[in-house]
Design an enzyme around this catalytic site. Structure first.
Site, PDB file in Angstrom:
ATOM      1  N   HIS A  50      10.128  36.087  21.852  1.00 55.87           N
ATOM      2  CA  HIS A  50      10.347  35.752  20.446  1.00 55.87           C
ATOM      3  C   HIS A  50      11.702  36.032  19.993  1.00 55.87           C
ATOM      4  CE1 HIS A  50       6.074  35.401  19.259  1.00 55.87           C
ATOM      5  NE2 HIS A  50       5.782  36.130  20.369  1.00 55.87           N
ATOM      6  N   CYS A 110       6.596  31.579  22.901  1.00 58.14           N
ATOM      7  CA  CYS A 110       5.104  32.190  23.201  1.00 58.14           C
ATOM      8  C   CYS A 110       4.017  31.411  22.991  1.00 58.14           C
ATOM      9  CB  CYS A 110       5.263  33.442  22.016  1.00 58.14           C
ATOM     10  SG  CYS A 110       3.872  34.781  22.764  1.00 58.14           S
ATOM     11  N   GLU A 163      13.326  35.027  17.346  1.00 56.17           N
ATOM     12  CA  GLU A 163      13.384  35.026  16.075  1.00 56.17           C
ATOM     13  C   GLU A 163      13.026  36.272  15.522  1.00 56.17           C
ATOM     14  OE1 GLU A 163       8.986  34.263  16.863  1.00 56.17           O
ATOM     15  OE2 GLU A 163      10.782  33.870  17.781  1.00 56.17           O
TER      16      GLU A 163
END
Length: 201
Positions: free
Chosen positions: A180, A81, A182
């Site tokens: 994202h 991002c 994560e």
């Protein structure tokens, strides 16, 4: 064989989530805030957050020149991002004083998918990563408008109004995604990056 040491640029953004994902993928993961900490890592993750803020803090913490040198020396870097924006050679809709590392020959559009309220999730197939499409989370995300000859497009949006927009790329040891990983619990992209770091070391 020792686990590769992967740092997460810990100035702003999803630092803890990346450290957790990298550790689960077999890396010795640690936050990086100072040049001496950068010296101790084999690879670096630039997390999501606010790219203009990260750009300023990189200078405040005297990390710009050391990171530029490590990228030029072949250190693997993954940007998610805002991290993708920081790795781009050209940024559209950025601030005039915003500076990144210009490691990947690509043009990205900042906040291309809209504001926070326009955040969304979509399936994205990533070339080189087995196991089916990623459940990709886009939060005020950029997309890639143009890539240079040396850039491999790894993933595109496959559904909805942003269909066919480029959202994952690689150039040499540099990897970037608009989304994202994560935040999802899917560690495959972090594992892909950890293997890239291992191979480079």
């Amino acid at each position: 064989m020792r686990a590769p040491t992967v740092g997460v640029l810990a100035l702003q953004g999803d630092v803890r989530e990346h450290v957790t994902a990298l550790a689960a993928a077999g890396a010795d993961a640690r936050p990086v805030r100072r040049p001496v900490e950068l010296d101790a890592v084999d690879g670096l993750v630039i997390p999501g957050g606010e790219s203009t803020t990260i750009s300023k803090l990189v200078d405040v913490f005297e990390l710009r020149e050391p990171i530029d040198k490590r990228i030029a020396g072949g250190m693997p870097v993954y940007g998610s991002c805002a991290g993708m924006i920081m790795l781009a050679g050209e940024v559209l809709d950025g601030r005039p004083d915003q500076r990144g590392f210009a490691g990947i020959e690509m043009t990205v559009r900042r906040n291309a998918f809209g504001r926070q309220v326009d955040s969304f999730e979509a399936p994205v197939e990533v070339t080189g990563v087995e196991g089916g499409p990623f459940h990709a989370v886009f939060i005020r995300a950029p997309w890639v408008e143009r890539v240079g000859d040396g850039v491999e497009v790894l993933g595109r949006v496959t559904d909805g109004p942003a269909t066919d927009r480029i959202v994952a790329v690689r150039q040499g040891n540099l990897l970037a995604t608009s989304f994202h990983p994560e935040l999802t619990g899917d560690r495959r992209l972090h594992a892909y990056f950890v293997e890239l770091v291992r191979a480079a070391a």
